[in-house]
Design an enzyme around this catalytic site. Structure first.
Site, PDB file in Angstrom:
ATOM      1  N   ARG A 135       0.857  -1.184   0.000  1.00  0.00           N
ATOM      2  CA  ARG A 135       0.000   0.000   0.000  1.00  0.00           C
ATOM      3  C   ARG A 135       0.891   1.231   0.000  1.00  0.00           C
ATOM      4  O   ARG A 135       1.908   1.282   0.693  1.00  0.00           O
ATOM      5  CB  ARG A 135      -0.937   0.012   1.212  1.00  0.00           C
ATOM      6  N   GLU A 171      -2.859   7.709  -4.697  1.00  0.00           N
ATOM      7  CA  GLU A 171      -3.010   7.330  -6.096  1.00  0.00           C
ATOM      8  C   GLU A 171      -4.466   7.507  -6.532  1.00  0.00           C
ATOM      9  O   GLU A 171      -5.369   7.381  -5.702  1.00  0.00           O
ATOM     10  CB  GLU A 171      -2.517   5.896  -6.344  1.00  0.00           C
ATOM     11  N   HIS A 214       0.110   0.570 -10.161  1.00  0.00           N
ATOM     12  CA  HIS A 214      -0.663  -0.408  -9.389  1.00  0.00           C
ATOM     13  C   HIS A 214      -1.110  -1.567 -10.285  1.00  0.00           C
ATOM     14  O   HIS A 214      -2.292  -1.915 -10.357  1.00  0.00           O
ATOM     15  CB  HIS A 214      -1.881   0.256  -8.730  1.00  0.00           C
TER      16      HIS A 214
END
Length: 317
Positions: free
Chosen positions: A236, A265, A283
C-alpha cells in the site's frame, strides 16, 4: 425475487456467469457508475463487489439499507469503513488467494528492473542517448544478496520462493515471528525491524496499511538502510512516506526504489518520475488476464457462499 449485487467497476460480464445465474448483477458500462447512478442504485442492492479504488463510507452504507455483504475485489480493504460495516451488521470479505503469485512475481520483476537499471537503459536507448562503455550502466546482481521482507504473510512467503532462485538470504520482519519449524522449511530468518533495515540489500514491503504501518518507512528508516540498498513496495502506497523516499533517492541515502503503489493514487508525487533511480508502475501487480478472471470468480464465490449460509468465506468482519 432475485437479490441484487452491484459491481462497482467495469469488469468482463462473462467472469460473473455463475453469479448472474443466481442474482441480478449490476455492472457499469463505463469504467464506473456516475455518482448519480451509484446513489440511485444503492437502495436496491443486497451485496457489493467493491474495487479498492472506491471508498465505501458510512454515508454510502446508510443509503443501502438492504446491503448485507461487501466483497472487496482485492486483498486490501482499507478503502472500506470496517467499523461502520460492523455496526450496521454488514459482512466484509477480501480476496487474498488469487493475488498471491502475481503480486510476488511483480515484486520480483521490480527488483530485477531497478537492480539492472532496465527502464533507465530502455529510455536512454529509445532517445538515442544510450552509453555503451564497459563501465557504463552498472547495476547490481540479486544473486547472493540479502532480501528483507517486511510482512511475511502469504505474499511474502510467495516472494521468498522467487528469491530462492537468486540464492538470496532472506530476513523477515513480522509483529510475531513464525514458528521455528516454518522458518526452517521456508529458509528464512526473523529480524527486528532495525536489523532488517541495516542488513538488507533489498527491502520488499508486504504489510497491510493500518494506523501502525502508515509511514512505516520515513526519513529515519531510510537513514538506517545501506546507501546501496533498494526499496520495493507492492503493498500500500502510504506505508512509505513518498516525499521522504524522493529525498532519500535524490540525496543518495539509498540507491534505488521500485513502486507499484503510491500515496494518494492515482496522483503521484511529482518528484518521483523525475528521478532515474526509481521504477514506477501504476498499481499493476495483479494486472494479468488470468488473475482478473480468478479475482472475479473468487469475489463472486464469497458473495454466493455468504447468501447460501456457507461459513467458508474470506471474512474480515
Amino acid at each position: 425475487m432475485k437479490k441484487t449485487i452491484l459491481i462497482t467497476h467495469r469488469l468482463p460480464r462473462e467472469h460473473f456467469a455463475e453469479l448472474e445465474a443466481q442474482f441480478e448483477v449490476l455492472i457499469p458500462c463505463e469504467e464506473r457508475f456516475s455518482k448519480e447512478e451509484f446513489q440511485r442504485l444503492l437502495p436496491r442492492i443486497d451485496g457489493m463487489i467493491a474495487s479498492t479504488a472506491l471508498r465505501v463510507t458510512d454515508e454510502m452504507m446508510a443509503l443501502a439499507p438492504r446491503l448485507k455483504i461487501i466483497a472487496s475485489y482485492g486483498v486490501g480493504y482499507d478503502n472500506i469503513d470496517l467499523a461502520a460495516a460492523q455496526r450496521r451488521g454488514i459482512v466484509v470479505t477480501n480476496n487474498p488467494t488469487p493475488v498471491l503469485e502475481p503480486t510476488a512475481e511483480h515484486a520480483y520483476a521490480l527488483m530485477l528492473a531497478v537492480a539492472h537499471r532496465i527502464p533507465e537503459c530502455d529510455r536512454d536507448l529509445r532517445r538515442g542517448e544510450a552509453k555503451w562503455g564497459i563501465m557504463d550502466n552498472l547495476g547490481i546482481s540479486l544473486y547472493g544478496k540479502t532480501l528483507g521482507i517486511v510482512g511475511m504473510g502469504r505474499i511474502g512467503k510467495a516472494l521468498r520462493r522467487y528469491a530462492a532462485a537468486s540464492r538470496m538470504r532472506v530476513l523477515y520482519y513480522n509483529r510475531r515471528p513464525l514458528p521455528a519449524e516454518e522458518e526452517r522449511v521456508l529458509e528464512v530468518e526473523y529480524a527486528d525491524f532495525d536489523t532488517l533495515l541495516r542488513e538488507s540489500d533489498i527491502v520488499s514491503v508486504h504489510t497491510p496499511l493500518t494506523d501502525e504501518s502508515r509511514h512505516l518507512f520515513g526519513p529515519e528508516q531510510f537513514r538506517r538502510m545501506k546507501p546501496t540498498a533498494l526499496l520495493v513496495n507492492t503493498a500500500r502506497g502510504a506505508v512509505v512516506d513518498n516525499a521522504a523516499l524522493a529525498e532519500a533517492l535524490r540525496s543518495g541515502e539509498i540507491a534505488g526504489a521500485a513502486l507499484d503503489v503510491f500515496e494518494n493514487e492515482p496522483r503521484v508525487l511529482p518528484e518521483l518520475p523525475t528521478l532515474d533511480n526509481i521504477v514506477l508502475t501504476p498499481h499493476t501487480g495483479t494486472n494479468t488476464v488470468e488473475t482478473r478472471e480468478q479475482m472475479s470468480a473468487h469475489a463472486a464465490r464469497n458473495v454466493m457462499r455468504f447468501f447460501a449460509g456457507d461459513p467458508e468465506i474470506d471474512r474480515v468482519v
